[in-house]
Structure formats: C-alpha cells, structure tokens
Design a protein around this motif. Sequence first.
Motif, PDB file in Angstrom:
ATOM      1  N   UNK A   1     -15.141  -4.053   1.243  1.00  0.00           N
ATOM      2  CA  UNK A   1     -14.587  -3.846  -0.101  1.00  0.00           C
ATOM      3  C   UNK A   1     -13.468  -4.851  -0.379  1.00  0.00           C
ATOM      4  N   UNK A   2     -13.345  -5.248  -1.645  1.00  0.00           N
ATOM      5  CA  UNK A   2     -12.329  -6.232  -2.006  1.00  0.00           C
ATOM      6  C   UNK A   2     -11.652  -5.899  -3.317  1.00  0.00           C
ATOM      7  N   UNK A   3     -10.533  -6.557  -3.570  1.00  0.00           N
ATOM      8  CA  UNK A   3      -9.784  -6.393  -4.806  1.00  0.00           C
ATOM      9  C   UNK A   3      -8.990  -7.660  -5.058  1.00  0.00           C
ATOM     10  N   UNK A   4      -8.397  -7.774  -6.229  1.00  0.00           N
ATOM     11  CA  UNK A   4      -7.537  -8.922  -6.549  1.00  0.00           C
ATOM     12  C   UNK A   4      -6.090  -8.451  -6.591  1.00  0.00           C
ATOM     13  N   UNK A   5      -5.217  -9.168  -5.878  1.00  0.00           N
ATOM     14  CA  UNK A   5      -3.808  -8.796  -5.764  1.00  0.00           C
ATOM     15  C   UNK A   5      -2.942 -10.033  -5.963  1.00  0.00           C
ATOM     16  N   UNK A   6      -1.640  -9.853  -6.231  1.00  0.00           N
ATOM     17  CA  UNK A   6      -0.739 -11.006  -6.302  1.00  0.00           C
ATOM     18  C   UNK A   6      -0.380 -11.508  -4.908  1.00  0.00           C
ATOM     19  N   UNK A   7      -0.154 -12.798  -4.785  1.00  0.00           N
ATOM     20  CA  UNK A   7       0.240 -13.390  -3.515  1.00  0.00           C
ATOM     21  C   UNK A   7       1.703 -13.080  -3.218  1.00  0.00           C
ATOM     22  N   UNK A   8       1.965 -12.588  -2.022  1.00  0.00           N
ATOM     23  CA  UNK A   8       3.327 -12.314  -1.557  1.00  0.00           C
ATOM     24  C   UNK A   8       3.524 -13.090  -0.263  1.00  0.00           C
TER      25      UNK A   8
ATOM     26  N   UNK B   1       3.209  -6.421   0.799  1.00  0.00           N
ATOM     27  CA  UNK B   1       2.456  -6.584  -0.447  1.00  0.00           C
ATOM     28  C   UNK B   1       1.974  -5.186  -0.841  1.00  0.00           C
ATOM     29  N   UNK B   2       2.697  -4.543  -1.736  1.00  0.00           N
ATOM     30  CA  UNK B   2       2.425  -3.143  -2.045  1.00  0.00           C
ATOM     31  C   UNK B   2       1.032  -2.908  -2.607  1.00  0.00           C
ATOM     32  N   UNK B   3       0.505  -3.776  -3.502  1.00  0.00           N
ATOM     33  CA  UNK B   3      -0.876  -3.562  -3.956  1.00  0.00           C
ATOM     34  C   UNK B   3      -1.890  -3.585  -2.810  1.00  0.00           C
ATOM     35  N   UNK B   4      -1.656  -4.426  -1.800  1.00  0.00           N
ATOM     36  CA  UNK B   4      -2.547  -4.444  -0.636  1.00  0.00           C
ATOM     37  C   UNK B   4      -2.443  -3.129   0.132  1.00  0.00           C
ATOM     38  N   UNK B   5      -1.223  -2.664   0.338  1.00  0.00           N
ATOM     39  CA  UNK B   5      -1.012  -1.409   1.063  1.00  0.00           C
ATOM     40  C   UNK B   5      -1.739  -0.265   0.357  1.00  0.00           C
TER      41      UNK B   5
END
Length: 292
Positions: free
Chosen positions: A141-148, A153-157
């Motif tokens: 599964x994948x998603x798009x997140x901002x680079x940190x 990286x809270x969206x990744x978490x």
Amino acid sequence: MLDRLNEALGRVEENPGEPVDVAAMARAALTSEHHFRRMFSVLAGMPISEYVRRRRLTLAGAEVIEGRDTLLDIAVRYGYGSAEAFGRAFRAVHGISPGQARRSGAALSSQSRLTFHLTVEGSTAMRYRIVEKEAFRLIGPGTRVPLVHEGVNQPVVEFVRGLGRDVHERVGELSDQEPHGGLSVTVTHDPDQREGSDVDFYVAAASSAPEVPEGMEALEVPAGTWVAFQFERVTSPESIQRIWVYAHSEWFPANPAYRARQGPQMVRVEYEGPDGNLATGEVWMPVERTVV
C-alpha cells in the motif's frame, strides 16, 4: 569530489545575473545533474536554486545599500527583468523593499558563500555493501506525503498505523528477495528534495510475485546497483535520517566510483529491546558507477 563541487559553486559568484544552469554546474563537478542536486541539497540543507537566489540577493542587497547605481540597474545586473520582479524577490529574502533598504539603512539578511569540506576528525565509521539487483517489484500500500528531512513525519506515522497488523503481515509474506521483510519506501519527485515537497511512500516488499493483492500497488524497479548502509540498535528516526547526510558528506566523496541515481529509497528495520525501541537494519540507496 567536494573540491569540484566548490569549483562549480564558484560560478554563482562569477556570474550572479546569469540563469542557473545546474546541468553545467554538474558537468563542472564531473558528475550527473541528479547526483549534484541531491548532494547539494543534503549537505546545504536547501536546494541549489534556493541557495543561488539567496546568494544573489545578498550581493544585490549590498549594492542597494551602497547606493551607487539605480535600483533598475541593480535589478538587471542580477538577472531580473523589471524593478517590480526584483522588488518582490528582494522583499521575500530581506523582508523590506529595495527602496526601504536604501532609505532607512535597515539590516538585511545575508547568505554566506558556501564551501564544503570533508571532516575527518570525529567521522563515523559505517558498514556498507554494494548489491547488484535484477529487476524486481515493490508491492504494498502507498500514499503521498510531504518530505521531512529530519524528525518524525507525522503523515507517514498515521498512514503506517492505519494499515493494521494484518496488512503488514500480508506485505511481509510477499517478500522473496533482498532487502527482506517489510520495507519503508520513498520515491521523490522534486529533483532538489525540497522540504515539504511531494513524496510517494509505500509499506512494501521486494518481490517477484506476479499478482498484486487488492488494496496494494506495484512499483516496477529496473535492474541496477544499490549501496546498503547498515545500522544497529539506534533509538530515533533522526539517527536513520542522518545516514543520508553521512552518505553524501563522507561516503560518496570517499568512493568516487559511485554516484546517486534516480530510484526508490528503501529502509529495512527490525525492532528489538525491552520496549521495542531499538532499530537495526539497512538503508538502501540507488547508485550507479561513474563513467571514467
């Protein structure tokens, strides 16, 4: 390598009004544009385009305060087609307009000229290996997140936590080659690696499976060379993130036969310790041999 990088940066000082030709700077550094952009961004903490903009407006600011030439003359000298465009760029960096700077003598921002040096004292020894891989798939599964670049990286978490244990187990079952197990995979789109730019993030497995399970995606990865940096029992995301700084500040300069290439970055992590907070694993970076 760092000497050639510094020579390439000298072009900014020699021709402050010329458009940024990153490809020419990369050629002067005897490397690829992708490697040049990536190395500069990691070492300087900003894209090459941002450094050039800040440096150009630092030099322009000194001339504005000096007051010898008109603001339009200065604008043209530093590559701006109009006083309005120069004024907008000047305000973005210095917080005031060129006219206000000239009238009030207010303090301006300053971007020092950058030079890079290889520091030997206190350098960290790190184990690595070079791996040649045939074409494979990354499935998960994948998603798009901002680079940190540093820190959590809270969206990744949130994305990883939202998958559930059963999804992580299904991903692990797809793994049939190195790097083994569930992987954290990032694919960047911005060549300058700007903080906050879009990144595709996957929880995936390196696999040869022909079928893609429902709710997952497949990323086709061509055959290529990888450098895998090993880390043991680290306790924070920053410790893993610093491996990229180490690679570009120490490993690539010490190993000029290789340079970074485009491709997914893969991290394999296994957790241990009484609280499960000690991470051991590898960071896989795509590389290519330099042309002699």
